[in-house]
Design an enzyme around this catalytic site. Structure first.
Site, PDB file in Angstrom:
ATOM      1  N   ASN A 172      45.115  45.232  39.767  1.00 51.18           N
ATOM      2  CA  ASN A 172      44.161  44.888  40.821  1.00 51.18           C
ATOM      3  C   ASN A 172      42.781  44.696  40.209  1.00 51.18           C
ATOM      4  OD1 ASN A 172      43.425  44.871  43.877  1.00 51.18           O
ATOM      5  ND2 ASN A 172      41.923  46.227  42.929  1.00 51.18           N
ATOM      6  N   ILE A 175      35.462  44.344  42.685  1.00 53.55           N
ATOM      7  CA  ILE A 175      34.075  44.533  42.265  1.00 53.55           C
ATOM      8  C   ILE A 175      33.486  45.672  43.088  1.00 53.55           C
ATOM      9  CG2 ILE A 175      31.781  43.478  42.169  1.00 53.55           C
ATOM     10  CD1 ILE A 175      33.179  40.846  41.520  1.00 53.55           C
ATOM     11  N   ARG A 177      30.428  48.797  43.039  1.00 55.50           N
ATOM     12  CA  ARG A 177      29.212  49.268  42.372  1.00 55.50           C
ATOM     13  C   ARG A 177      29.426  50.677  41.829  1.00 55.50           C
ATOM     14  NH1 ARG A 177      25.432  50.164  47.759  1.00 55.50           N
ATOM     15  NH2 ARG A 177      25.923  52.376  48.087  1.00 55.50           N
ATOM     16  N   ARG A 189      32.193  53.580  43.647  1.00 51.93           N
ATOM     17  CA  ARG A 189      32.124  53.403  45.100  1.00 51.93           C
ATOM     18  C   ARG A 189      33.158  52.365  45.533  1.00 51.93           C
ATOM     19  NH1 ARG A 189      30.609  49.522  48.195  1.00 51.93           N
ATOM     20  NH2 ARG A 189      30.090  49.935  50.362  1.00 51.93           N
ATOM     21  N   TRP A 190      34.340  52.848  45.866  1.00 53.85           N
ATOM     22  CA  TRP A 190      35.340  51.949  46.447  1.00 53.85           C
ATOM     23  C   TRP A 190      35.779  52.521  47.792  1.00 53.85           C
ATOM     24  CZ3 TRP A 190      38.920  52.450  41.602  1.00 53.85           C
ATOM     25  CH2 TRP A 190      39.428  53.743  41.510  1.00 53.85           C
ATOM     26  N   LEU A 191      35.883  51.661  48.777  1.00 53.76           N
ATOM     27  CA  LEU A 191      36.300  52.086  50.107  1.00 53.76           C
ATOM     28  C   LEU A 191      37.802  52.350  50.116  1.00 53.76           C
ATOM     29  CD1 LEU A 191      34.181  49.686  52.334  1.00 53.76           C
ATOM     30  CD2 LEU A 191      33.592  51.939  51.431  1.00 53.76           C
ATOM     31  N   GLU A 238      44.891  37.862  40.452  1.00 50.99           N
ATOM     32  CA  GLU A 238      43.573  37.249  40.297  1.00 50.99           C
ATOM     33  C   GLU A 238      43.446  36.558  38.939  1.00 50.99           C
ATOM     34  OE1 GLU A 238      44.053  40.325  41.414  1.00 50.99           O
ATOM     35  OE2 GLU A 238      42.824  40.702  43.207  1.00 50.99           O
ATOM     36  N   ASP A 287      21.420  48.111  50.193  1.00 49.06           N
ATOM     37  CA  ASP A 287      22.613  47.284  50.119  1.00 49.06           C
ATOM     38  C   ASP A 287      22.361  45.919  50.739  1.00 49.06           C
ATOM     39  OD1 ASP A 287      23.102  47.472  52.962  1.00 49.06           O
ATOM     40  OD2 ASP A 287      23.888  49.479  52.631  1.00 49.06           O
TER      41      ASP A 287
END
EC number: 4.1.1.98
Length: 488
Positions: A172, A175, A177, A189-191, A238, A287
């Site tokens: 995977n 992008i 931050r 910081r990944w949701l 990708e 942001d």
């Protein structure tokens, strides 16, 4: 034109006057953001800061600061040509069964192109010309931007994060931050619904207590970067899609410390692990909404190793009130979305995400209306069809005679063709971007759809108005003598 790596792209941009070298020392602490922001708002070039104050590594900013440069990065000469990429993606998402042998034969080259673009593994790569390990890993030696006065610290922004879930062949790319909190520690910081977070959660279920390998590539070739933010079908990696854009296979190299594979031509690669239970409070940071976000807990990525080119370029950006670089990306990728949506909803005339709406929070859709309630079907379909629109809060649907990209025309349709009570659709308790502090609960809020179409029988008992427009014969007569009036 196609580009093998970031440097070839920069060379091409410079030859076209689309890249400016900044030799004056500019500080990565706040000053680069101000310079980039002024330049982007003026429609200016990409910026290569050759002498960032206090550092030896050049910094690249505003790479995708205009829709035209986004198109160039995807191998197209004009933004309009991105529709062709969208048409290819629409076909790959939902290939139509061939109507006969000839049709099957005609479709064969498309599938062959995809199969031929499987990434290629190489043993030696520019991104591993230099290797830094152990105690020598020190992020303070890199010109990582602190973008805004209220930011919690330096922030790695254009980070292409590579992960792989257990028993998955496909990697995977996302992008996310990363806030720097130590010489070799950043907050990832990944949701929770993003690919990297899902891979991490699956790894924890399969291998509880074991560290999760992660790689971060900075300064990959433009096709690979843009492939990571494009709605690629789940069946295609990708890396393979980047090969389609580039017209040549994406070259990958295996990391020094894990089996993850990274773009061989990248400028910098961070290798390391996320250890279960190692978390930290991230933020606040400005942001893409133009506000500082709330703090929230995310995993910590510990960097074991940095590999890079002999003379690396650090690729960076900033986020802020639109327009910023993410807003420009959204504006360009809008052209990719249109054919994908039309494949599912052929009645769609146009689809537009205004940059001022943070590139995804408000959408305008124009349709060829065919029956009562049609607008509601389309708005519900847009919300559910692509995960990119899961966080879209407002959708305005109007008729095909309205230019979706002309806000004055949209407001005219909204105020003359809709009744607030009848034509507003609300959906409660739906997913919302956690950065959206306007929602009553973090990550959960409401959506609103507005039907600004002409109403059909069954939708109104009133006699519907007919737009007042001049007839074509009169227009033609006036056109014939317009130049003589001297009004232009």
């Amino acid at each position: 034109m196609k580009y093998r790596d970031l440097r070839e792209f920069l060379h091409h941009l410079e030859a076209r006057g689309e890249l400016k070298r900044i030799r004056h020392p500019v500080d990565p602490y706040l000053e680069m953001t101000e310079v980039c922001d002024r330049t982007l708002r003026a429609g200016g070039p990409a910026l290569l800061f050759e002498h960032p104050r206090g550092y030896d590594t050049p910094v690249l900013g505003n790479l995708f600061g205009t829709p035209h440069r986004v198109a160039l990065g995807m191998g197209a000469e004009e933004v309009a040509a991105l529709r062709e990429i969208g048409e290819l993606l629409a076909f790959l998402r939902q290939p139509e069964p061939p109507k006969g042998m000839r049709d099957a034969w005609n479709q064969l080259p498309v599938f062959r192109r995809v199969l031929d673009m499987a990434p290629k593994t190489v043993r030696k790569a520019p991104c591993q010309e230099r290797v830094i390990e152990g105690e020598d890993v020190d992020l303070s030696r890199w010109p990582i931007q602190t973008c805004w006065p209220g930011d919690a610290g330096p922030l790695i922004t254009w980070a292409l994060v590579i992960t792989r879930g257990p028993e998955k062949e496909r990697q995977n790319l996302g992008i996310y931050r990363q806030q720097v909190i130590g010489r070799n520690r950043v907050i990832m910081r990944w949701l929770a619904h993003r690919g990297g977070a899902l891979d991490f959660a699956e790894h924890q279920r399969h291998y509880p207590g074991e560290p999760f390998p992660v790689a971060v590539a900075l300064g990959a070739d433009p096709a690979t970067i843009l492939g990571a933010v494009t709605p690629v079908p789940d069946a295609i990696s990708e890396y393979a899609f980047a090969g389609l854009l580039r017209g040549s296979k994406t070259e990958l190299v295996t990391c020094k410390g894990s089996s993850l594979q990274v773009p061989a031509s990248a400028e910098v690669v961070l290798e390391g692990h996320i250890h279960p239970g190692d978390t930290a409070e991230e933020g606040p940071f400005a942001d893409h909404t133009g506000y500082y976000n709330e703090t929230e807990t995310f995993p910590v990525f510990t960097i074991d190793r940095i590999t890079h080119r002999a003379d690396p370029i650090y690729h960076s950006t900033y986020t802020g009130r639109p327009p910023d670089e993410p807003a420009v990306l959204g504006e360009a990728l809008n052209e990719v979305f249109v054919p994908i949506l039309r494949k599912q909803f052929p009645e769609i005339v146009d689809f537009y995400l205004p940059p001022e709406g943070c590139s995804y929070r408000l959408a305008v859709v124009t349709i060829r209306k065919q029956y009562p309630g049609h607008a509601k079907r389309v708005m519900l379909g847009v919300w559910s069809f692509l995960r990119q629109f899961m966080y879209t809060k407002f959708i305005i649907v109007t008729d095909g005679d309205v230019d979706a990209r002309d806000w004055k025309a949209v407001v005219w349709a909204l105020t003359t063709r809709s009744d607030p009570r009848r034509d507003a659709t609300f959906i409660d308790h739906s997913p919302i971007d956690y950065l959206d502090f306007a929602s009553p609960i973090s990550g959960l809020g409401s959506k609103m759809g507005l039907d600004a179409t002409n109403k059909w029988p069954g939708e109104t008992d009133r006699t519907w108005g007919t737009p007042a427009t001049m007839d074509e014969a009169t227009r033609a007569r006036v056109d014939a003598y317009w130049a003589e009036l001297g009004l232009d």
